[in-house]
Enzyme design. Structure first.
Site, short mmCIF file in Angstrom:
data_model
loop_
_atom_site.label_atom_id
_atom_site.label_comp_id
_atom_site.label_asym_id
_atom_site.label_seq_id
_atom_site.Cartn_x
_atom_site.Cartn_y
_atom_site.Cartn_z
N LYS A 9 41.68 48.63 37.63
CA LYS A 9 42.25 48.31 36.65
C LYS A 9 42.35 48.69 35.17
CE LYS A 9 42.35 43.69 39.28
NZ LYS A 9 44.17 43.86 39.86
N CYS A 27 47.82 35.69 43.37
CA CYS A 27 46.65 35.05 44.14
C CYS A 27 45.98 33.95 43.64
CB CYS A 27 46.04 36.85 44.32
SG CYS A 27 46.78 37.59 45.12
N HIS A 69 40.37 33.70 41.22
CA HIS A 69 41.40 34.06 42.06
C HIS A 69 41.57 34.22 43.56
CE1 HIS A 69 42.89 38.31 43.98
NE2 HIS A 69 43.77 38.57 43.25
N ASP A 121 33.10 37.82 38.66
CA ASP A 121 34.82 37.62 38.36
C ASP A 121 34.91 38.83 37.33
OD1 ASP A 121 37.13 39.49 39.09
OD2 ASP A 121 37.87 37.35 39.81
N GLN A 136 39.26 41.49 35.22
CA GLN A 136 40.44 41.10 34.52
C GLN A 136 39.40 41.19 32.40
OE1 GLN A 136 43.40 41.71 34.63
NE2 GLN A 136 43.28 40.65 36.62
C1 LIG Z 1 41.20 37.97 38.30
C2 LIG Z 1 40.88 38.71 39.30
N1 LIG Z 1 39.94 38.70 40.49
C3 LIG Z 1 40.06 40.18 41.60
C4 LIG Z 1 41.24 40.20 41.88
C5 LIG Z 1 41.05 41.16 43.35
O1 LIG Z 1 41.07 42.63 42.84
P1 LIG Z 1 41.23 44.04 43.38
O2 LIG Z 1 42.01 43.80 44.83
O3 LIG Z 1 40.95 45.11 43.20
O4 LIG Z 1 40.44 43.38 44.86
C6 LIG Z 1 41.87 40.35 40.96
C7 LIG Z 1 43.69 41.55 41.03
O5 LIG Z 1 44.14 41.67 41.71
C8 LIG Z 1 42.49 39.28 39.55
O6 LIG Z 1 43.23 39.31 38.56
#
Ligand SMILES: Cc1ncc(COP(=O)(O)O)c(C=O)c1O
Lengths: 416, 158
Positions: free
Chosen positions: A232, A372, A129, A206, A209
């Site tokens: 999430k 993203c 991401h 990270d 998910q």
């Molecule tokens: C794999 C992954 N990493 C990071 C994020 C970023 O999360 P957040 O927007 O809560 O910082 C997301 C979700 O959008 C994601 O799916």
């Protein structure tokens, strides 16, 4: 245990009743919410916890010597303890309460990169991401670090042989997702950690998910830092966590300065508070943090055993139905035990945006776009895809509604 | 807060729109290219390429290639059809007027915008507005480049 009756069973329709928003309609249809990888809906107990905090407890934390402030501080710190237990962190001091996954990764990228020298390497992957790419890009630019990327295989899994080739004594950080938000791929983090630690690199996971969908044991993952977001996993927006090894956090410099993060301030210098507070400058998101344990309580009640069984079943069912339609390319590993509860796909003829718009008129909420993850989309050779991602309240009926709506879209565009 | 009005799908995808989507016009190469511009919507990856043949401030021919959703493709096709014979100033005025239509202004009947009126319904679908505008934003960049004496330009929606 041989009897299958001992496995708790999740009844999605009953679970859905606990989510007020799922009672609403969209364009006259029942809301079929399939964008859970972006954010999940919130059960009643979380909404009540938020309401309760503001109606009974609200005050700033770690400051006032009065009942309310003490209660607010206790509620905030209770969140930290619950999260520490949830992921089996060695110590609540290793849990930094931030806004989201993105902020947590930025904190590590900014702070850890100051300990690195020009030419040091950061190893990340093609399936990240943006929030696990861009912070490292920024750090690399600032500090003259070298970024390398582990490619993915045709099946959409991490290329472990390439990982081993790219890993070297120069690698100081391995930054990897626990589960891809586009492919659904679950990454074998412990294997990567073992190799990375051999060359002395730290591992940042990270977990945005991964953590919502399975029991995560920080020690068993073995990584040095784990980032994830409350929103999430049925919790409020605006709260996320960085779980780190306390000794590493202690060695790190703070990135934001201000109230709360200091011990002593003079006009010309300051000393830092202890971890985790030295990373929590300013008034934190107290109410949302205080409400998050209600989401964990909800998950605990359902149990991950039941959640995983349900989500795997649903994902397998969705895969079968979508593949059965023909004319769709489904991305990521086929094997449901190697993927999380989401499926991204592209229709041969209908652009993802058009498809999502038609689905919406059927009450079906899906994500269309690059999710993203632009470098990954380039690797897949598509500019956009549609993603259906599942949660505890989704049922086979929701998958049927998705399939029905796709067929309706094909008819609408004159393709069926 | 109330919900936005429930606009039916065929308000967004009118028959004319679908026709342009299925059979986009203005894809033939030009005899002479005076300026080209590439437009990109990073959110959905839609791409548009505008090429103009211009003489004496007049757009003689236009080629508009698009790779994107139905709305973007239809908008590009309608633009390609409407442009030949317009002055650069008229084309710019049309682009601006269409942008305002997408933000709620009434459709300017006096402008030579061809089939474009069929895209008026897009304004009820805010996330799709950029899809409709991408070809026109790209056109504006092409004209601006031409005025600067350049032959190439780029546009993005973000
Ligand atoms: C794999 C992954 N990493 C990071 C994020 C970023 O999360 P957040 O927007 O809560 O910082 C997301 C979700 O959008 C994601 O799916």
């Amino acid at each position: 245990m041989t009897s299958t009756t001992s496995v708790p069973v999740l009844r999605p329709q009953r679970v859905a009743e606990r989510f007020p928003i799922l009672q609403r309609t969209v364009r006259g249809r029942r809301l079929v919410y399939l964008d859970n990888a972006a954010t999940t809906q919130k059960p009643r107990e979380v909404l009540e916890a938020l309401q309760r905090f503001y109606s009974h407890t609200n005050a700033n934390v770690h400051r006032g010597a009065y009942t309310l402030s003490e209660e607010a501080t206790a509620a905030f710190e209770q969140c930290r303890e619950r999260v520490a237990q949830w992921v089996h962190a060695p110590d609540p001091r290793g849990v930094v309460i931030l806004r989201n996954t993105t902020e947590a990764i930025n904190l590590v990228a900014q702070s850890w990169s100051r300990r690195l020298a020009p030419g040091d390497e950061i190893l990340t992957t093609e399936m990240e991401h943006h929030s696990n790419l861009v912070p490292w890009l920024m750090a690399a630019k600032e500090r003259g670090l070298v970024l390398r990327h582990v490619p993915i295989t045709e099946e959409g899994e991490l290329d472990l042989a390439a990982f081993r080739r790219l890993l070297s004594r120069r690698t100081r950080v391995v930054a990897v997702t626990g589960m891809s938000n586009v492919l659904g791929t679950i990454v074998p983090v412990p294997e990567l950690v073992e190799e990375a630690h051999k060359v002395g690199a730290i591992v940042v996971v990270d977990g945005a998910q991964l953590v919502p969908h399975q029991a995560v044991h920080f020690g068993q993952l073995g990584c040095d830092f784990l980032a994830f977001s409350a929103h999430k996993m049925y919790g409020p927006t605006g709260v996320g966590f960085l779980v780190g090894k306390p000794e590493l956090l202690e060695a790190m410099e703070p990135v934001l300065g201000g109230g709360e993060m200091i011990r002593e301030v003079f006009l010309d210098r300051a000393t830092w508070n202890d971890i985790p507070h030295k990373f929590e400058a300013g008034t934190p998101n107290i109410a949302d943090a205080a409400a998050f344990p209600a989401a964990l309580g909800f998950l605990e009640e359902l149990t991950f055993e039941a959640i995983q069984a349900h989500e795997q079943d649903l994902t397998a069912y969705a895969w079968e139905r979508l593949a059965g339609l023909g004319g769709l390319t489904l991305h990521g590993p086929k094997n449901p035990s190697r993927r999380g509860a989401l499926i991204s796909f592209v229709d041969e003829h209908i652009h993802p945006h058009d498809l999502a718009t038609v689905l919406d008129t059927h009450g079906v909420a899906v994500r269309a776009g690059h999710h993203c993850a632009q470098p990954l989309m380039r690797r897949l050779g598509v500019v956009a895809s549609v993603r259906a991602s599942f949660a505890v309240y989704n049922s086979r009926e929701d998958v049927d509604a998705l399939v029905f709506a796709i067929l309706a879209a094909r008819r609408f565009f004159g393709l069926a | 807060m109330g919900s936005p009005p429930e606009v039916p799908l065929d308000e967004l995808y009118r028959e004319v729109v679908l026709d342009h989507y299925r059979h986009p016009r203005g894809r033939e190469p030009l005899a002479r290219v005076d300026v080209t511009a590439q437009g990109f919507n990073p959110l959905c990856g839609d791409q548009v390429e505008v090429a103009l043949q211009v003489g004496e401030e007049l757009i003689q021919q236009a080629q508009v290639l698009s790779r994107g959703c139905a709305i973007c493709t239809a908008s590009a096709s309608m633009m390609a059809e409407a442009l030949p014979g317009q002055t650069l100033a008229q084309a710019e005025q049309g682009a601006e007027a269409f942008r305002q239509v997408m933000h709620g202004k009434p459709f300017p009947q006096e402008l030579p915008l061809g089939d474009l009126e069929a895209l008026e319904g897009v304004k009820h679908f805010p996330v799709r507005v950029k899809c409709a505008l991408l070809p026109w934003m790209t056109l504006k960049e092409a004209i601006a480049a031409l005025r600067r004496g350049e032959r190439r330009a780029k546009a993005t929606t973000e």
